[in-house]
Design a protein around this motif. Sequence first.
Motif, PDB file in Angstrom:
ATOM      1  N   VAL A  78       4.031  18.921 -25.931  1.00 61.55           N
ATOM      2  CA  VAL A  78       5.096  18.749 -25.233  1.00 61.55           C
ATOM      3  C   VAL A  78       5.151  17.418 -24.663  1.00 61.55           C
ATOM      4  O   VAL A  78       3.898  16.920 -24.195  1.00 61.55           O
ATOM      5  CB  VAL A  78       5.362  19.832 -24.076  1.00 61.55           C
ATOM      6  CG1 VAL A  78       6.753  19.408 -23.320  1.00 61.55           C
ATOM      7  CG2 VAL A  78       5.405  21.089 -24.638  1.00 61.55           C
ATOM      8  N   PHE A 100       6.738  18.002 -30.319  1.00 60.16           N
ATOM      9  CA  PHE A 100       6.101  17.480 -31.519  1.00 60.16           C
ATOM     10  C   PHE A 100       5.003  18.145 -32.101  1.00 60.16           C
ATOM     11  O   PHE A 100       4.171  18.783 -31.185  1.00 60.16           O
ATOM     12  CB  PHE A 100       6.053  16.046 -31.237  1.00 60.16           C
ATOM     13  CG  PHE A 100       5.217  15.448 -30.303  1.00 60.16           C
ATOM     14  CD1 PHE A 100       3.781  15.517 -30.664  1.00 60.16           C
ATOM     15  CD2 PHE A 100       5.577  15.474 -29.019  1.00 60.16           C
ATOM     16  CE1 PHE A 100       3.042  15.187 -29.671  1.00 60.16           C
ATOM     17  CE2 PHE A 100       4.663  15.063 -27.937  1.00 60.16           C
ATOM     18  CZ  PHE A 100       3.325  14.803 -28.385  1.00 60.16           C
ATOM     19  N   GLU A 126      -4.624  11.281 -23.450  1.00 65.93           N
ATOM     20  CA  GLU A 126      -3.695  12.138 -22.533  1.00 65.93           C
ATOM     21  C   GLU A 126      -4.500  13.308 -22.192  1.00 65.93           C
ATOM     22  O   GLU A 126      -4.342  14.131 -23.125  1.00 65.93           O
ATOM     23  CB  GLU A 126      -2.588  12.386 -23.327  1.00 65.93           C
ATOM     24  CG  GLU A 126      -1.681  11.279 -23.760  1.00 65.93           C
ATOM     25  CD  GLU A 126      -0.192  11.572 -24.515  1.00 65.93           C
ATOM     26  OE1 GLU A 126       0.175  12.642 -24.526  1.00 65.93           O
ATOM     27  OE2 GLU A 126       0.703  10.633 -24.713  1.00 65.93           O
ATOM     28  N   LYS A 175      -0.246  11.122 -33.714  1.00 66.41           N
ATOM     29  CA  LYS A 175      -1.055  12.175 -33.071  1.00 66.41           C
ATOM     30  C   LYS A 175      -1.934  12.821 -33.772  1.00 66.41           C
ATOM     31  O   LYS A 175      -2.501  13.675 -33.169  1.00 66.41           O
ATOM     32  CB  LYS A 175       0.063  13.139 -32.485  1.00 66.41           C
ATOM     33  CG  LYS A 175       1.337  12.731 -31.665  1.00 66.41           C
ATOM     34  CD  LYS A 175       0.527  12.278 -30.178  1.00 66.41           C
ATOM     35  CE  LYS A 175       1.609  11.755 -29.203  1.00 66.41           C
ATOM     36  NZ  LYS A 175       1.204  12.179 -27.635  1.00 66.41           N
TER      37      LYS A 175
HETATM   38 ZN    ZN Z   1       0.729  14.656 -25.002  1.00 67.83          ZN
END
Ligand code: ZN
Length: 287
Positions: A78, A100, A126, A175
């Motif tokens: 998210v 995603f 993150e 990612k």
């Molecule tokens: Zn993230």
Amino acid sequence: MKLCRFGEPGREKPGIVAGHERLDVSSAVADFNEEFFGSGGISWLSEWLASGANNPPRIGPSSRVAPPLARPSKIICVGLNYREHAVETGSLLPPEPMIFGKATTAMCGAFDPIILPRGGEKTDWEVELAVVIGRRASCISEADALEHVAGYCIMNDISERAFQKERGGQFIKGKSCDTFAPFGPFLLTADEMPSTDGLSLMLSVNGSTMQNGSTSDMVFGIPFLISYISRFMTLLPGDVVSTGTPSGVGAGLRPPRFLAAGDVVEYSISGLGSCRNEVMAHSQVAR
Ligand code: ZN
């Protein structure tokens, strides 16, 4: 219970954390995978341990801390789910959750190295609260959502910003490199997490605090997120929903600060332990 896994990549076995020890439960369960979570494995294992009739062996302290769950069918992330993080990225708060995918091959252990990808130049951190699904969830209501949660762990949603934002297409490209999803160090079962409100999330790079947030700052809460995502896809037992990161990512600094070989990233969430990854250049790793 605190579920953990141990051993080298591809040969991980299931264990549990008991005090300062890890115990090998591979004689009782095959792995912490879709079948385990989806067939009541958590209650079964809990009873197996409580019966006292079994005596699981200790795991040696030098054995690698593997991700605490087997590779799931999907990892759904998210974006922009903490108010101050949206501000630092120059984004408006999204009217609906921004979701995603992250490739499941990005998973690694809580103390494994993070490998900077070939051609990467803006690799960022993150720290996030990851929710592991325990029951198949398709079009479920917000009120029922938490019954579909197996437990919680830390995930670092490592992101190569140049791939994510400057190369076109979707976020998944920035990612999903190998080692871009350290998980762990253990998975806390949901029965031992009475509330996910007010958990503090911390992340430092080389000892300097970068992220220091609270889950109370989330834009969309966990029950809403699970219900929302389940309207677009079926979440299977063992799947992961990673609930977004607080402010303090490298891309939000002025000037931006990204990871370099030799950096050490340490992070924690209250009640969920702490992780530590050293950053390595791809050229340092034989792949
Ligand atoms: Zn993230």
